[in-house]
Design an enzyme around this catalytic site. Sequence first.
Site, short mmCIF file in Angstrom:
data_model
loop_
_atom_site.label_atom_id
_atom_site.label_comp_id
_atom_site.label_asym_id
_atom_site.label_seq_id
_atom_site.Cartn_x
_atom_site.Cartn_y
_atom_site.Cartn_z
N HIS A 58 0.85 -1.20 0.00
CA HIS A 58 0.00 0.00 0.00
C HIS A 58 0.87 1.24 0.00
O HIS A 58 2.09 1.15 0.13
CB HIS A 58 -1.01 -0.03 1.15
CG HIS A 58 -0.43 0.11 2.53
ND1 HIS A 58 0.37 -0.85 3.10
CD2 HIS A 58 -0.52 1.10 3.45
CE1 HIS A 58 0.72 -0.47 4.31
NE2 HIS A 58 0.21 0.73 4.55
N ASP A 62 5.84 4.74 5.17
CA ASP A 62 6.69 3.78 5.88
C ASP A 62 6.75 2.43 5.15
O ASP A 62 7.43 1.50 5.59
CB ASP A 62 6.23 3.60 7.34
CG ASP A 62 4.83 3.04 7.47
OD1 ASP A 62 3.92 3.53 6.78
OD2 ASP A 62 4.65 2.09 8.27
N HIS A 63 6.07 2.32 3.99
CA HIS A 63 6.11 1.10 3.18
C HIS A 63 6.75 1.33 1.80
O HIS A 63 7.18 0.37 1.16
CB HIS A 63 4.70 0.54 3.02
CG HIS A 63 4.09 0.15 4.34
ND1 HIS A 63 3.95 -1.15 4.74
CD2 HIS A 63 3.67 0.92 5.37
CE1 HIS A 63 3.43 -1.18 5.96
NE2 HIS A 63 3.25 0.06 6.36
N HIS A 116 -7.46 -0.71 5.52
CA HIS A 116 -6.44 0.21 6.02
C HIS A 116 -6.23 1.33 5.00
O HIS A 116 -6.27 2.50 5.32
CB HIS A 116 -5.15 -0.57 6.27
CG HIS A 116 -3.98 0.27 6.73
ND1 HIS A 116 -3.95 0.89 7.95
CD2 HIS A 116 -2.82 0.58 6.12
CE1 HIS A 116 -2.80 1.56 8.07
NE2 HIS A 116 -2.10 1.38 6.97
N ASP A 135 -0.24 -3.76 6.38
CA ASP A 135 -0.91 -3.24 7.58
C ASP A 135 -2.38 -3.68 7.62
O ASP A 135 -3.25 -2.94 8.09
CB ASP A 135 -0.86 -1.70 7.61
CG ASP A 135 0.55 -1.18 7.86
OD1 ASP A 135 1.46 -1.98 8.14
OD2 ASP A 135 0.73 0.05 7.77
N HIS A 173 4.49 -4.51 11.07
CA HIS A 173 4.83 -3.78 12.29
C HIS A 173 4.92 -4.71 13.50
O HIS A 173 4.23 -5.73 13.56
CB HIS A 173 3.77 -2.71 12.61
CG HIS A 173 3.79 -1.56 11.65
ND1 HIS A 173 4.57 -0.45 11.83
CD2 HIS A 173 3.11 -1.35 10.50
CE1 HIS A 173 4.37 0.41 10.83
NE2 HIS A 173 3.49 -0.13 10.00
FE FE Z 1 2.67 0.88 8.20
ZN ZN Z 2 0.02 1.75 6.55
#
Ligand code: FE
Ligand code: ZN
Length: 262
Positions: A58, A62-63, A116, A135, A173
């Site tokens: 996605h 942070d990805h 998400h 996520d 995570h």
């Molecule tokens: Fe994330």
């Molecule tokens: Zn995310």
Amino acid sequence: MSIKNPVKVLTVPAFSDNYLWLVNDGVHAVVVDPGDAAPILAALDQHHLSLAAILLTHHHADHVGGVPALLERFDVPVFGPAKEAIPAITRRLAEGDQVTIPELDLEFAVLDVPGHTAGHIAYYAARQDWLFCGDTLFAGGCGRLFEGTPAQMADSLGKLAALPDRTQVYCAHEYTLSNLRFAQAVDETNAALKQRVLTETAKRARDEPTVPSTIGVEKATNPFLRYRDPAIIDKLASEGKISSREPIAAFAALREWKNSFR
Ligand code: FE
Ligand code: ZN
């Protein structure tokens, strides 16, 4: 015919609680959700690996944040969700698509798992029993609903729960202990959950990741897969969190409660 090394998953921690996954056979590697390039480049160097592809679940920074820097060093395909605007993607994927990584003799089936984010996808390697779910499903929890509805997320999690119990769940995570604290508050009598809290707490005390977990463990202990359980619905009702016992209402109430749970 050449003899190939077995394909393994290397855990690369990043930021404060992200895991970047480096699937490799000792020669070639595929990275899942490289939010940061530096730890991936360091791991590739350290293990003498050559990057063969980038897989994205996605669009969150942070990805995907490390993608441009990885592409400066490696000219590789970038697989990602068809329904999200990620400029680096060269192969846009949706449910039913298959990803083949010839260098690693690897295949992933793509699942649409919105909730998400609106276009979130997951990658399932049936031969290895690996699920990379970003996520969406977390160990003991699930992602926040930034772009989707409770019904969408419940449906997405249902798809993942339908995979074989032995499937290893590689989420993005390390949120497990805080997820399990919430799980215990809503699922007080679950013996499997009590046992899991002990196991995972011990892992964290040794500074070990709690990820991957398995679909079997998640089905037994994760409230976001167990929201139809009468004990959980009773708890939601007694706390005044729901006005009906309808499953999606219970799921929505759980997600809402978790958002403010400390
Ligand atoms: Fe994330
Ligand atoms: Zn995310």
